[in-house]
Design a protein around this motif. Sequence first.
Motif, PDB file in Angstrom:
ATOM      1  N   ALA A 186       0.795  -1.234   0.000  1.00  9.72           N
ATOM      2  CA  ALA A 186       0.000   0.000   0.000  1.00  9.72           C
ATOM      3  C   ALA A 186       0.831   1.291   0.000  1.00  9.72           C
ATOM      4  N   PRO A 187       1.962   1.368   0.708  1.00  6.64           N
ATOM      5  CA  PRO A 187       2.709   2.636   0.705  1.00  6.64           C
ATOM      6  C   PRO A 187       3.467   2.927  -0.587  1.00  6.64           C
ATOM      7  N   ALA A 188       3.586   1.955  -1.489  1.00  9.24           N
ATOM      8  CA  ALA A 188       4.409   2.118  -2.694  1.00  9.24           C
ATOM      9  C   ALA A 188       3.759   3.078  -3.690  1.00  9.24           C
ATOM     10  N   ARG A 189       4.525   4.064  -4.141  1.00  8.32           N
ATOM     11  CA  ARG A 189       3.998   5.123  -5.004  1.00  8.32           C
ATOM     12  C   ARG A 189       4.246   4.861  -6.493  1.00  8.32           C
ATOM     13  N   THR A 190       3.424   5.491  -7.301  1.00  7.44           N
ATOM     14  CA  THR A 190       3.622   5.439  -8.749  1.00  7.44           C
ATOM     15  C   THR A 190       4.919   6.154  -9.107  1.00  7.44           C
ATOM     16  N   PHE A 191       5.452   5.870 -10.281  1.00  4.97           N
ATOM     17  CA  PHE A 191       6.739   6.454 -10.652  1.00  4.97           C
ATOM     18  C   PHE A 191       6.772   6.760 -12.141  1.00  4.97           C
ATOM     19  N   GLY A 192       7.710   7.623 -12.502  1.00  2.00           N
ATOM     20  CA  GLY A 192       7.887   7.986 -13.904  1.00  2.00           C
ATOM     21  C   GLY A 192       9.257   8.598 -14.120  1.00  2.00           C
ATOM     22  N   PHE A 193       9.560   8.868 -15.386  1.00  2.00           N
ATOM     23  CA  PHE A 193      10.883   9.352 -15.762  1.00  2.00           C
ATOM     24  C   PHE A 193      10.799  10.784 -16.268  1.00  2.00           C
ATOM     25  N   HIS A 194      11.699  11.626 -15.754  1.00  2.00           N
ATOM     26  CA  HIS A 194      11.679  13.044 -16.102  1.00  2.00           C
ATOM     27  C   HIS A 194      11.802  13.252 -17.609  1.00  2.00           C
ATOM     28  N   GLU A 195      12.567  12.404 -18.262  1.00  3.50           N
ATOM     29  CA  GLU A 195      12.771  12.554 -19.707  1.00  3.50           C
ATOM     30  C   GLU A 195      11.497  12.300 -20.508  1.00  3.50           C
ATOM     31  N   GLY A 204      -1.594  14.752 -23.255  1.00  4.06           N
ATOM     32  CA  GLY A 204      -2.659  14.988 -22.294  1.00  4.06           C
ATOM     33  C   GLY A 204      -2.548  14.150 -21.040  1.00  4.06           C
ATOM     34  N   LEU A 205      -1.381  13.540 -20.812  1.00  7.81           N
ATOM     35  CA  LEU A 205      -1.155  12.711 -19.633  1.00  7.81           C
ATOM     36  C   LEU A 205      -0.235  13.435 -18.650  1.00  7.81           C
ATOM     37  N   ALA A 206      -0.214  12.945 -17.415  1.00  8.10           N
ATOM     38  CA  ALA A 206       0.698  13.449 -16.370  1.00  8.10           C
ATOM     39  C   ALA A 206       0.518  14.942 -16.092  1.00  8.10           C
ATOM     40  N   GLN A 207      -0.673  15.476 -16.359  1.00 11.45           N
ATOM     41  CA  GLN A 207      -0.918  16.900 -16.125  1.00 11.45           C
ATOM     42  C   GLN A 207      -0.883  17.247 -14.634  1.00 11.45           C
ATOM     43  N   GLY A 208      -1.199  16.270 -13.788  1.00 13.42           N
ATOM     44  CA  GLY A 208      -1.225  16.519 -12.347  1.00 13.42           C
ATOM     45  C   GLY A 208      -0.069  15.884 -11.600  1.00 13.42           C
ATOM     46  N   ALA A 209       0.886  15.326 -12.329  1.00 12.67           N
ATOM     47  CA  ALA A 209       2.016  14.652 -11.682  1.00 12.67           C
ATOM     48  C   ALA A 209       2.945  15.667 -11.026  1.00 12.67           C
ATOM     49  N   SER A 210       3.435  15.340  -9.841  1.00 12.49           N
ATOM     50  CA  SER A 210       4.383  16.192  -9.129  1.00 12.49           C
ATOM     51  C   SER A 210       5.180  15.320  -8.176  1.00 12.49           C
ATOM     52  N   LEU A 211       6.171  15.899  -7.533  1.00  8.46           N
ATOM     53  CA  LEU A 211       6.958  15.147  -6.562  1.00  8.46           C
ATOM     54  C   LEU A 211       6.140  14.792  -5.327  1.00  8.46           C
ATOM     55  N   ASP A 212       4.962  15.413  -5.176  1.00 13.44           N
ATOM     56  CA  ASP A 212       4.079  15.082  -4.056  1.00 13.44           C
ATOM     57  C   ASP A 212       3.318  13.783  -4.281  1.00 13.44           C
ATOM     58  N   ASN A 213       3.229  13.334  -5.549  1.00  9.94           N
ATOM     59  CA  ASN A 213       2.425  12.136  -5.826  1.00  9.94           C
ATOM     60  C   ASN A 213       3.095  11.129  -6.758  1.00  9.94           C
ATOM     61  N   THR A 214       4.317  11.392  -7.167  1.00  9.97           N
ATOM     62  CA  THR A 214       4.998  10.522  -8.127  1.00  9.97           C
ATOM     63  C   THR A 214       6.489  10.465  -7.799  1.00  9.97           C
ATOM     64  N   ILE A 215       7.048   9.259  -7.814  1.00  8.46           N
ATOM     65  CA  ILE A 215       8.508   9.137  -7.768  1.00  8.46           C
ATOM     66  C   ILE A 215       9.027   9.483  -9.156  1.00  8.46           C
ATOM     67  N   VAL A 216       9.901  10.469  -9.235  1.00  9.00           N
ATOM     68  CA  VAL A 216      10.436  10.910 -10.525  1.00  9.00           C
ATOM     69  C   VAL A 216      11.930  10.601 -10.564  1.00  9.00           C
ATOM     70  N   LEU A 217      12.349   9.983 -11.666  1.00  8.55           N
ATOM     71  CA  LEU A 217      13.762   9.651 -11.857  1.00  8.55           C
ATOM     72  C   LEU A 217      14.329  10.430 -13.030  1.00  8.55           C
ATOM     73  N   ASP A 218      15.534  10.971 -12.854  1.00 14.39           N
ATOM     74  CA  ASP A 218      16.256  11.553 -13.973  1.00 14.39           C
ATOM     75  C   ASP A 218      17.580  10.810 -14.133  1.00 14.39           C
ATOM     76  N   ALA A 219      18.476  11.319 -14.932  1.00 14.94           N
ATOM     77  CA  ALA A 219      19.726  10.614 -15.206  1.00 14.94           C
ATOM     78  C   ALA A 219      20.578  10.427 -13.954  1.00 14.94           C
ATOM     79  N   ASN A 220      20.357  11.260 -12.960  1.00 14.18           N
ATOM     80  CA  ASN A 220      21.148  11.186 -11.731  1.00 14.18           C
ATOM     81  C   ASN A 220      20.513  10.316 -10.658  1.00 14.18           C
ATOM     82  N   GLY A 221      19.287   9.869 -10.867  1.00 17.86           N
ATOM     83  CA  GLY A 221      18.630   9.021  -9.881  1.00 17.86           C
ATOM     84  C   GLY A 221      17.259   9.532  -9.502  1.00 17.86           C
ATOM     85  N   VAL A 222      16.814   9.178  -8.297  1.00 26.64           N
ATOM     86  CA  VAL A 222      15.504   9.584  -7.790  1.00 26.64           C
ATOM     87  C   VAL A 222      15.563  11.037  -7.345  1.00 26.64           C
TER      88      VAL A 222
END
Length: 275
Positions: A186-195, A204-222
């Motif tokens: 249950a505590p595991a969050r959705t995730f996506g890639f900054h690129e 029209g997707l990810a319009q409401g995505a933010s660091l408050d609700n999504t794990i975001v990864l870029d080339a340097n990590g989380v």
Amino acid sequence: MNYSKQRTIAEECTLEGVGVHSGENASLTMKPSEVGGISFRRVDMDGSPEIPANLESVVGTDHGTSLGSGSATVLTVEHVMAALGVAGIDHVILELSGCELPILDGSFRSYLDAISEAGIVELDAPAEVVRVQKTLAVNVPTGASYVATPSENLRISATIDFEHPDIGRQFGSFDISEEVFRREIAPARTFGFHEDAEELRARGLAQGASLDNTIVLDANGVINDGLRFGDEFLRHKVGDLIGDLALIGGRLEGHIVSERPSHEGNIALARKLND
């Protein structure tokens, strides 16, 4: 999830927040019901059209599972369906003002907590059980594959494989009960890639995505301030699988082994199990 009787919630409960894809504010009120299964009701639309939460209502699996009936649709149902499924809720009316379920913190936890706080009422009718009777396999062209075998309870074994070094190849196996789900999934969050953000938003997707609700990864990590589990990415995928399978209805008993699960693949598996 070996509840012998059908169940509903004892009291109404409401959750509010933004939709991760639509970016629109939404309010969800869960209401007790003793018959009719699980059904969404779009109270923001004329006539408050209802959408049954079942496989026949699935109209999309692109970065989430969407249901629809006529002109009414509901986006991203998998988190609330996972929580309802592990809590053994058979009948409930989900009144939604908005086109998409609130993403909340990106996990399943707030939905499960709300159901627990509302309380559970056991009904007279026996619970319906969907048992895997023989080994079956499902593969989809995008790469997800599944094998289902008989088991006395629901067990999920899954592998994910991403090129990003902070994810890589992860495997986990879970005997699914409400207690295990609450603690391990249950505590595991959705995730996506900054690129991918620009391309997703252009669609029209990810319009409401933010660091408050999504794990975001870029080339340097989380980018976020850490993970809740070392394999949080895998655990979220397992939760999504449970939510999609909940559209079958009833209590699922079987061992599901999945390689690279996706919403498209999850629904294909659910339909095969429902045949």
